[in-house]
Design a protein around this motif. Sequence first.
Motif, short mmCIF file in Angstrom:
data_model
loop_
_atom_site.label_atom_id
_atom_site.label_comp_id
_atom_site.label_asym_id
_atom_site.label_seq_id
_atom_site.Cartn_x
_atom_site.Cartn_y
_atom_site.Cartn_z
N GLN A 411 31.16 40.66 40.72
CA GLN A 411 32.13 41.70 41.03
C GLN A 411 33.51 41.36 40.47
OE1 GLN A 411 31.69 41.66 45.27
NE2 GLN A 411 30.14 43.30 45.28
N ASP A 432 28.47 51.50 40.03
CA ASP A 432 29.11 50.19 39.99
C ASP A 432 28.93 49.42 41.29
OD1 ASP A 432 29.93 50.92 37.50
OD2 ASP A 432 32.07 51.11 38.00
N LYS A 433 28.99 50.11 42.40
CA LYS A 433 28.90 49.44 43.69
C LYS A 433 27.54 48.78 43.89
CE LYS A 433 29.78 50.25 48.62
NZ LYS A 433 30.14 51.25 49.66
#
Length: 474
Positions: A411, A432-433
């Motif tokens: 991340q 993305d998460k």
Amino acid sequence: MTACLLWFRRDLRLTDNPALIAALERGTPVIPVYVHDPASEDPWAPGAASRSWLHHSLTALAEDLARRGSRLVVRSGPALQTLRALIGETSAGAVAWNRLHEPAIAARDARIEAALASDGIETSSHNAALWSEPGQIATGSGGPYRVFTPFWRALAARLPDAPVSPAPERIPGPRQWPAGIAVETLALRPSIAWDQGFYDPWQPGEAGAYRRLRRFLDEDLRGYGDARDRPADDGCSRLSPHLHFGEIGPRQVLQAVRRAQAGGDLPEHDAEHFLRELGWREFAHHLLHHFPQTPDQPLNAAFAAMPWRRDRDHAADLQAWQRGRTGIPIVDAGMRELWASGWMHNRVRMIVASLLTKNLLIPWQQGARWFWDTLVDADLASNTLGWQWVAGCGADAAPYFRIFNPVLQSQKFDAGGRYIRRWVPELAHLPDKAVHAPWTMRDAAPRDYPAPIVDLAASRQRALDAFARMREDG
């Protein structure tokens, strides 16, 4: 005066090559030779990826020599026996080479030097691989440094400033050349086209090394301090395989960086950060020279008591790690990049090594062996330093209880998931998460991507417990 054999090893360049300069200064014919003798490097003979690179590098060197009226005589066999045969065939009276510092090679070279001297042959060896060779830098008490920062201070104070010697326009050869074999005869390339993706970013050989350096200085050195940690960006120099094979020397790199600094438009911290990274390469060779047991044994003897896993799932987990099928996206991306390209981003090398040694509790030596076989820049000193650093058992090691969290690392350094999506295409469609830890989101993980082979939180605690037992047993 009789001819001089110029014995090439991992100094496959004509610019700033001290052994070549010494051979030319004798004013006699120079016979460049390469002796393929992997058995003398056991148990660390070059791995498959290194052999592939070597094939191309030797081919490039032979072409460079031919353009200067010379040639590369390639032979295969025990080095001393082969050199003596060449001396007999050519009546050469001298042999010049550049030093290497791996324990097995250094011991072999000492035997060769003594044997040739007893034969009445003049020998000379030189430094082409390092800014300062092991033994030239010592602590106040005269011992070797085991911590990088004071080592770097001592090294930085004595960085070489002599001009780099250009490649000669002509290299005088003998009237009659000894026979050699074709580079292809050495069978260095793999029998299957496993290495076909290695050479998109590189061109092995001296010309390719210089182009790579110029590209880095022109495009990537500015901002290097931050960009080098982002695996999706091409922020690293990628000079490591060129430096390992001696297609470019560290003095050449230093001079080029200093010239870029002198131009006045380069942030000082970027240049110094890069030179400091090259200092780690020097530190690795310094350590290997003083602690020759460390490719196999921990420098910190307490780690001999480390309770590594020996259960029946050990081999399956190791294989999943090697194949990029751990279910941890950043780790799998790195391992797949390694297999496909022969290289892995340095930040990701630390992440994958931490997962293997800390979360999976698999001995660091097994990871080091895999890297040795699959990296085109596999270097015994740097490989040993890197793995022992992450495992916590080497010089200047991270605190042994430090365990990289691969999700947080992903991340932080690949926030948009570009690196993961490139090398783990099964996850390319995820938001993305989810791309950093697909198992945490309901119905996010695709069916063709494995679930994590290890629970990160539980395995972290298991590793901390193992370290505690190690300290008790030690």
